[in-house]
Design a protein around this motif. Structure first.
Motif, PDB file in Angstrom:
ATOM      1  N   PRO A 220      17.758  47.592  19.678  1.00 36.76           N
ATOM      2  CA  PRO A 220      16.656  48.474  19.599  1.00 36.76           C
ATOM      3  C   PRO A 220      15.474  48.023  20.478  1.00 36.76           C
ATOM      4  N   HIS A 221      14.598  49.190  20.767  1.00 36.26           N
ATOM      5  CA  HIS A 221      13.478  48.932  21.766  1.00 36.26           C
ATOM      6  C   HIS A 221      12.325  47.761  20.823  1.00 36.26           C
ATOM      7  N   PRO A 222      12.375  46.596  21.559  1.00 39.15           N
ATOM      8  CA  PRO A 222      11.441  45.739  20.956  1.00 39.15           C
ATOM      9  C   PRO A 222      10.360  46.102  20.681  1.00 39.15           C
ATOM     10  N   LYS A 223       9.515  47.261  20.818  1.00 37.20           N
ATOM     11  CA  LYS A 223       8.041  47.427  20.482  1.00 37.20           C
ATOM     12  C   LYS A 223       8.428  48.609  19.436  1.00 37.20           C
ATOM     13  N   LEU A 224       9.333  48.767  18.691  1.00 38.03           N
ATOM     14  CA  LEU A 224       9.440  49.586  17.766  1.00 38.03           C
ATOM     15  C   LEU A 224       9.205  48.618  16.364  1.00 38.03           C
ATOM     16  N   SER A 225       8.405  49.055  15.415  1.00 38.49           N
ATOM     17  CA  SER A 225       8.355  48.436  14.212  1.00 38.49           C
ATOM     18  C   SER A 225       9.461  47.798  13.742  1.00 38.49           C
ATOM     19  N   GLU A 226       9.187  46.679  12.709  1.00 38.90           N
ATOM     20  CA  GLU A 226      10.451  45.863  12.243  1.00 38.90           C
ATOM     21  C   GLU A 226      11.363  46.947  11.355  1.00 38.90           C
ATOM     22  N   ALA A 231      16.184  50.691  11.167  1.00 38.95           N
ATOM     23  CA  ALA A 231      16.638  51.981  11.051  1.00 38.95           C
ATOM     24  C   ALA A 231      17.674  52.315  12.286  1.00 38.95           C
ATOM     25  N   ILE A 232      17.459  51.944  13.465  1.00 41.86           N
ATOM     26  CA  ILE A 232      18.212  52.108  14.713  1.00 41.86           C
ATOM     27  C   ILE A 232      19.227  51.170  14.516  1.00 41.86           C
ATOM     28  N   ALA A 233      19.310  50.209  14.096  1.00 41.56           N
ATOM     29  CA  ALA A 233      20.463  49.226  13.727  1.00 41.56           C
ATOM     30  C   ALA A 233      21.266  49.876  13.030  1.00 41.56           C
ATOM     31  N   HIS A 267      12.612  49.526  28.865  1.00 42.50           N
ATOM     32  CA  HIS A 267      11.599  48.411  28.159  1.00 42.50           C
ATOM     33  C   HIS A 267      10.541  49.004  28.277  1.00 42.50           C
ATOM     34  N   GLU A 268       9.862  49.473  29.321  1.00 47.13           N
ATOM     35  CA  GLU A 268       8.527  50.107  29.747  1.00 47.13           C
ATOM     36  C   GLU A 268       8.279  51.371  29.166  1.00 47.13           C
ATOM     37  N   GLN A 274      12.497  56.084  23.826  1.00 48.49           N
ATOM     38  CA  GLN A 274      13.694  55.281  24.263  1.00 48.49           C
ATOM     39  C   GLN A 274      14.007  54.354  23.089  1.00 48.49           C
ATOM     40  N   HIS A 275      14.900  54.702  22.209  1.00 49.87           N
ATOM     41  CA  HIS A 275      15.170  53.803  21.027  1.00 49.87           C
ATOM     42  C   HIS A 275      16.030  52.652  21.442  1.00 49.87           C
ATOM     43  N   ILE A 276      16.631  52.403  22.461  1.00 50.16           N
ATOM     44  CA  ILE A 276      17.697  51.700  22.668  1.00 50.16           C
ATOM     45  C   ILE A 276      17.435  51.250  24.134  1.00 50.16           C
ATOM     46  N   VAL A 277      17.732  49.775  24.343  1.00 51.85           N
ATOM     47  CA  VAL A 277      17.320  49.160  25.638  1.00 51.85           C
ATOM     48  C   VAL A 277      18.693  48.015  25.713  1.00 51.85           C
TER      49      VAL A 277
END
Length: 297
Positions: A220-226, A231-233, A267-268, A274-277
């Protein structure tokens, strides 16, 4: 597929179309092919071949040494409308890895829709010849239109093809290019002619990028909340916050290009878009460098 011929039961006509399909696309057919696919008896398979000879005289000849019928030079389809895309998608259905319609047990499907994609025109005659080149392990000259600015007009190029690949949008021939001395992908719709078969160059066994299976790690994008990352995981069935997608190394370029926006700059991007990196972009860069030192056609 053509409309049903009068006076024939569907089962018989289906087998006649199967005979014609194998003659046109696969180079030949015999009783075992019919028996294996339809589960009919030996006498029935023989009757089907005799029946086909009656309704399509001159379309097939018999090779006594191989005990197999093959298409004559004057072959004219009677039941089959040659469609290159249809053949290629049937070929995809033989792949044991993807889930295909033949695996489904659904008997009462509910409403659904898929996004349509523009269909690229592929010449069935060209594809048929290219299939024969691959099966006989030869090289061939193709008249190919590159979009490279240095080659604004079609050029004749000698290749030794060994497989086809679908990038989710377009079909390519995977081949050793005798001009570039490297394995390349050639878009089938841009091949407008074939000529002069000859001895092969390098064959499939030397195409390391085709045979290597690369495991692309995503997270998951690291800037998403925990909670959003969880949820993405959950969406992708991740374990320990990551998951892997195995693919042929030769297809890595297309996966990054067409799916999930993986351009090394994901990542930027906004995490809401962009949910996935990529979990290990350096590894992907190194793998991509191994896969294709030369640009795509």
């Amino acid at each position: 597929m053509k409309a049903s011929a009068p006076g024939l039961r569907w089962g018989i006509e289906q087998r006649l179309e199967f005979i014609e399909f194998r003659l046109f696309w696969e180079g030949g057919v015999n009783r075992a092919d019919i028996r294996g696919f339809f589960g009919v008896s030996v006498p029935q398979a023989s009757n089907d071949l005799s029946h086909y000879q009656e309704v399509a005289p001159g379309n097939m000849l018999y090779d006594k040494s191989l005990k197999r019928y093959y298409a004559s030079d004057d072959f004219k389809p009677k039941y089959l409308v040659p469609d290159a895309n249809h053949y290629l998608m049937q070929m995809v259905a033989t792949d044991p890895s993807p889930f295909t319609a033949t695996d489904s047990w659904v008997s009462q499907p509910v409403g659904f829709a898929t996004i349509p994609q523009p269909r690229r025109a592929i010449d069935p005659s060209m594809l048929r010849k290219l299939l024969n080149v691959i099966r006989t392990e030869q090289s061939v000259e193709i008249r190919y239109q590159s979009l490279n600015s240095e080659k604004p007009k079609p050029q004749w190029r000698r290749i030794t093809p060994h497989a086809f690949c679908f990038d989710g949008m377009r079909w390519h021939a995977r081949a050793y290019c005798h001009d570039r001395h490297a394995y390349r992908d050639f878009l089938l719709p841009r091949i407008s002619g074939l000529r002069n078969t000859a001895e092969p160059g390098k064959l499939a066994d030397k195409d390391s990028a085709w045979h290597e299976i690369y495991h692309l790690k995503l997270k998951p994008h690291p800037k998403l909340s925990e909670e959003q990352q969880k949820a993405i995981a959950s969406d992708y069935g991740m374990k320990d916050g990551e998951f892997e997608i195995p693919m042929r190394l030769a297809l890595l370029f297309y996966f990054r290009k067409h799916y999930l926006g993986l351009d090394y700059k994901e990542h930027e991007k906004s995490p809401q878009q962009q949910h996935i990196v990529m979990a290990d972009p350096d590894s992907v860069r190194a793998a991509q460098a191994r896969a294709d030192a030369l640009p795509k056609e």
